[in-house]
Write a protein that holds these residues in place. Sequence first.
Motif, PDB file in Angstrom:
ATOM      1  N   SER A   4       0.820  -3.789 -47.134  1.00 56.94           N
ATOM      2  CA  SER A   4      -0.178  -3.585 -48.175  1.00 56.94           C
ATOM      3  C   SER A   4      -0.818  -2.208 -48.034  1.00 56.94           C
ATOM      4  O   SER A   4      -1.241  -1.813 -46.941  1.00 56.94           O
ATOM      5  CB  SER A   4      -1.253  -4.670 -48.097  1.00 56.94           C
ATOM      6  OG  SER A   4      -2.336  -4.361 -48.940  1.00 56.94           O
ATOM      7  N   ARG A   6      -3.672  -1.122 -49.292  1.00 56.92           N
ATOM      8  CA  ARG A   6      -5.098  -1.210 -49.013  1.00 56.92           C
ATOM      9  C   ARG A   6      -5.355  -1.525 -47.538  1.00 56.92           C
ATOM     10  O   ARG A   6      -6.219  -0.901 -46.900  1.00 56.92           O
ATOM     11  CB  ARG A   6      -5.749  -2.268 -49.903  1.00 56.92           C
ATOM     12  CG  ARG A   6      -7.271  -2.285 -49.839  1.00 56.92           C
ATOM     13  CD  ARG A   6      -7.840  -3.291 -50.833  1.00 56.92           C
ATOM     14  NE  ARG A   6      -7.446  -2.958 -52.189  1.00 56.92           N
ATOM     15  CZ  ARG A   6      -8.084  -2.077 -52.943  1.00 56.92           C
ATOM     16  NH1 ARG A   6      -9.136  -1.443 -52.474  1.00 56.92           N
ATOM     17  NH2 ARG A   6      -7.675  -1.842 -54.182  1.00 56.92           N
ATOM     18  N   LEU A   7      -4.597  -2.472 -46.991  1.00 61.31           N
ATOM     19  CA  LEU A   7      -4.772  -2.808 -45.584  1.00 61.31           C
ATOM     20  C   LEU A   7      -4.369  -1.639 -44.697  1.00 61.31           C
ATOM     21  O   LEU A   7      -5.020  -1.366 -43.679  1.00 61.31           O
ATOM     22  CB  LEU A   7      -3.941  -4.056 -45.244  1.00 61.31           C
ATOM     23  CG  LEU A   7      -4.034  -4.573 -43.813  1.00 61.31           C
ATOM     24  CD1 LEU A   7      -5.471  -4.906 -43.449  1.00 61.31           C
ATOM     25  CD2 LEU A   7      -3.142  -5.781 -43.611  1.00 61.31           C
ATOM     26  N   TRP A   8      -3.308  -0.935 -45.074  1.00 60.78           N
ATOM     27  CA  TRP A   8      -2.874   0.241 -44.318  1.00 60.78           C
ATOM     28  C   TRP A   8      -3.953   1.311 -44.318  1.00 60.78           C
ATOM     29  O   TRP A   8      -4.231   1.934 -43.283  1.00 60.78           O
ATOM     30  CB  TRP A   8      -1.583   0.767 -44.936  1.00 60.78           C
ATOM     31  CG  TRP A   8      -1.071   2.033 -44.334  1.00 60.78           C
ATOM     32  CD1 TRP A   8      -0.485   2.199 -43.121  1.00 60.78           C
ATOM     33  CD2 TRP A   8      -1.110   3.340 -44.937  1.00 60.78           C
ATOM     34  NE1 TRP A   8      -0.145   3.513 -42.925  1.00 60.78           N
ATOM     35  CE2 TRP A   8      -0.510   4.238 -44.022  1.00 60.78           C
ATOM     36  CE3 TRP A   8      -1.571   3.822 -46.158  1.00 60.78           C
ATOM     37  CZ2 TRP A   8      -0.385   5.596 -44.298  1.00 60.78           C
ATOM     38  CZ3 TRP A   8      -1.437   5.178 -46.434  1.00 60.78           C
ATOM     39  CH2 TRP A   8      -0.848   6.048 -45.514  1.00 60.78           C
ATOM     40  N   GLN A   9      -4.580   1.531 -45.467  1.00 61.16           N
ATOM     41  CA  GLN A   9      -5.650   2.521 -45.551  1.00 61.16           C
ATOM     42  C   GLN A   9      -6.857   2.117 -44.716  1.00 61.16           C
ATOM     43  O   GLN A   9      -7.483   2.962 -44.061  1.00 61.16           O
ATOM     44  CB  GLN A   9      -6.053   2.731 -47.011  1.00 61.16           C
ATOM     45  CG  GLN A   9      -4.994   3.430 -47.854  1.00 61.16           C
ATOM     46  CD  GLN A   9      -5.365   3.506 -49.322  1.00 61.16           C
ATOM     47  OE1 GLN A   9      -6.116   2.665 -49.829  1.00 61.16           O
ATOM     48  NE2 GLN A   9      -4.846   4.494 -50.018  1.00 61.16           N
ATOM     49  N   VAL A  10      -7.177   0.815 -44.725  1.00 61.86           N
ATOM     50  CA  VAL A  10      -8.307   0.338 -43.929  1.00 61.86           C
ATOM     51  C   VAL A  10      -8.030   0.526 -42.438  1.00 61.86           C
ATOM     52  O   VAL A  10      -8.906   0.966 -41.676  1.00 61.86           O
ATOM     53  CB  VAL A  10      -8.601  -1.140 -44.256  1.00 61.86           C
ATOM     54  CG1 VAL A  10      -9.601  -1.718 -43.262  1.00 61.86           C
ATOM     55  CG2 VAL A  10      -9.136  -1.280 -45.677  1.00 61.86           C
ATOM     56  N   MET A  11      -6.804   0.209 -42.015  1.00 57.31           N
ATOM     57  CA  MET A  11      -6.459   0.357 -40.603  1.00 57.31           C
ATOM     58  C   MET A  11      -6.485   1.824 -40.188  1.00 57.31           C
ATOM     59  O   MET A  11      -6.947   2.165 -39.091  1.00 57.31           O
ATOM     60  CB  MET A  11      -5.087  -0.249 -40.337  1.00 57.31           C
ATOM     61  CG  MET A  11      -5.047  -1.764 -40.446  1.00 57.31           C
ATOM     62  SD  MET A  11      -6.178  -2.573 -39.278  1.00 57.31           S
ATOM     63  CE  MET A  11      -5.474  -2.062 -37.715  1.00 57.31           C
ATOM     64  N   ARG A  12      -5.999   2.705 -41.032  1.00 55.41           N
ATOM     65  CA  ARG A  12      -6.052   4.137 -40.712  1.00 55.41           C
ATOM     66  C   ARG A  12      -7.499   4.625 -40.659  1.00 55.41           C
ATOM     67  O   ARG A  12      -7.862   5.439 -39.800  1.00 55.41           O
ATOM     68  CB  ARG A  12      -5.257   4.937 -41.738  1.00 55.41           C
ATOM     69  CG  ARG A  12      -3.749   4.822 -41.585  1.00 55.41           C
ATOM     70  CD  ARG A  12      -3.024   5.695 -42.585  1.00 55.41           C
ATOM     71  NE  ARG A  12      -3.364   7.095 -42.421  1.00 55.41           N
ATOM     72  CZ  ARG A  12      -2.809   7.919 -41.530  1.00 55.41           C
ATOM     73  NH1 ARG A  12      -1.881   7.451 -40.699  1.00 55.41           N
ATOM     74  NH2 ARG A  12      -3.162   9.184 -41.451  1.00 55.41           N
ATOM     75  N   LEU A  13      -8.330   4.127 -41.569  1.00 59.02           N
ATOM     76  CA  LEU A  13      -9.735   4.518 -41.567  1.00 59.02           C
ATOM     77  C   LEU A  13     -10.454   4.011 -40.322  1.00 59.02           C
ATOM     78  O   LEU A  13     -11.309   4.704 -39.758  1.00 59.02           O
ATOM     79  CB  LEU A  13     -10.421   3.983 -42.829  1.00 59.02           C
ATOM     80  CG  LEU A  13     -11.882   4.397 -43.051  1.00 59.02           C
ATOM     81  CD1 LEU A  13     -11.979   5.906 -43.249  1.00 59.02           C
ATOM     82  CD2 LEU A  13     -12.474   3.659 -44.247  1.00 59.02           C
ATOM     83  N   SER A  14     -10.094   2.817 -39.875  1.00 55.29           N
ATOM     84  CA  SER A  14     -10.761   2.246 -38.705  1.00 55.29           C
ATOM     85  C   SER A  14     -10.463   3.025 -37.428  1.00 55.29           C
ATOM     86  O   SER A  14     -11.193   2.911 -36.449  1.00 55.29           O
ATOM     87  CB  SER A  14     -10.338   0.779 -38.530  1.00 55.29           C
ATOM     88  OG  SER A  14      -8.965   0.681 -38.194  1.00 55.29           O
ATOM     89  N   VAL A  19     -15.944   6.559 -37.962  1.00 48.68           N
ATOM     90  CA  VAL A  19     -16.160   5.169 -38.372  1.00 48.68           C
ATOM     91  C   VAL A  19     -16.709   4.352 -37.205  1.00 48.68           C
ATOM     92  O   VAL A  19     -17.716   3.646 -37.332  1.00 48.68           O
ATOM     93  CB  VAL A  19     -14.847   4.559 -38.908  1.00 48.68           C
ATOM     94  CG1 VAL A  19     -15.027   3.078 -39.208  1.00 48.68           C
ATOM     95  CG2 VAL A  19     -14.379   5.304 -40.150  1.00 48.68           C
ATOM     96  N   ASP A 215       4.007   0.373 -50.506  1.00 49.19           N
ATOM     97  CA  ASP A 215       3.322  -0.906 -50.691  1.00 49.19           C
ATOM     98  C   ASP A 215       4.319  -1.900 -51.289  1.00 49.19           C
ATOM     99  O   ASP A 215       4.438  -2.032 -52.512  1.00 49.19           O
ATOM    100  CB  ASP A 215       2.113  -0.729 -51.598  1.00 49.19           C
ATOM    101  CG  ASP A 215       1.208  -1.962 -51.622  1.00 49.19           C
ATOM    102  OD1 ASP A 215       1.690  -3.054 -51.261  1.00 49.19           O
ATOM    103  OD2 ASP A 215       0.035  -1.834 -52.005  1.00 49.19           O
TER     104      ASP A 215
END
Length: 418
Positions: A4, A6-14, A19, A215
């Motif tokens: 996904s 969105r999930l990939w972007q969240v994991m990279r952001l984390s 952060v 995605d």
Amino acid sequence: MLRSKRLWQVMRLSRRLWVRATLYCLAGVATALVAVVLGPFIPEDMTRAFGADAVDPILSIIASSMLAVTTFSLSTLVAASAAAASGATPRATSLLLEDATAQRALSTFLGTFLFSLVGLIALHAGLYGGGGRLVLFLVTLGVIAVIVLTLLRWIDHLSTLGRVSETIDRVKTVAISGMRDHLDDPLLGGAPLGPLLAGAVPVSPTKVGYLQHVDMPQLQALGEAGDLDLYLVARAGTFCSPGTPMVYIRSRAAGGLDPKVQQAVLDALTIGPRRTFEQDPRFGLIVLAEIAARALSPAVNDPGTAIDVLTTMVEVLAVEPTADRQRDVPEFPRIHVPPLALRDMFEDAFLPIARDGAGNVEIGIRLQKSLRALASLPGGRLHTIAREIAVVSLARGLESLTFEADRERLKRESFVEA
């Protein structure tokens, strides 16, 4: 493997430093203010018994010292990143900046600084009663314990931070993870890419960059909603530019293809300025080869590091797929995905070292031993390609070596004929 977007972007952001630091700062502020809420529930006589009046000077010490420690730690991390970029490769600095121990240490120091600062402000503003001061005093003791433990771990971690060997280990970890994910799901859950059927419409990106993420769930949903077949001709790590198709779309329904669908397909493909390790197992091998190439440069002249990289290459390429994760039916049947060529992986890994280390007999011998080890793996899945690369590497080495004794030694150690 994160399919996904969105999930990939969240994991990279984390994994970004700011952060984690922000979360720790918020926790520090909340911890300092919790005493205001709990203070009224604490009996006044307990305040005098525990000496809560000592909290003011303690917070002052923490505030002044943690600001200095945070500044020093941040400068140390920057220096280590610069050392990794110059001693190994700039492509590995992102892994260093994502180091959990370094981020946890910096975030803890910054969070405790804000905790003490907010605590001092609240104290001098008169927000704490006697019970609140006691709660703040007890929490401060816990914060001191956290600071001491974090400092001990940080001091131990500094002994390896930025070293070439430690950088190789970091790249090896992500490379092995990426290779295992690839072997478990070589087509990202899609169907094999065959010949393009008539009527397939090419879709090209609107900007220049590298394909970083696909995605797959979103593409499958688009295919089912519009009765489409999608033929990916680019994998993560592919260089993309306008006019170069990344995907072909074929509609099973009557009528033309809606331009909005083409844009939705492009939105499911993330293009960025540089390659990433996720969904791109070749990138880990490329970064390792870059470390070896720098070590073999005349300015560095460190063949030992190149030999360490060759050992790591064998570890990465010898990874076996996880048996219980194999599937017979595609998870995303609407998407047709090209396989990654095994030859490309071997060329990424070994040809740069064979080129830059051709005049070094020790590198040539270790290269032949590494390829022999891969060719001898059970099942023989790497035997053919390992022998082919060994032949090329041997020929390059024999042509570059001028001393006859070295040439004969390389021939003896090789497992292929010259």
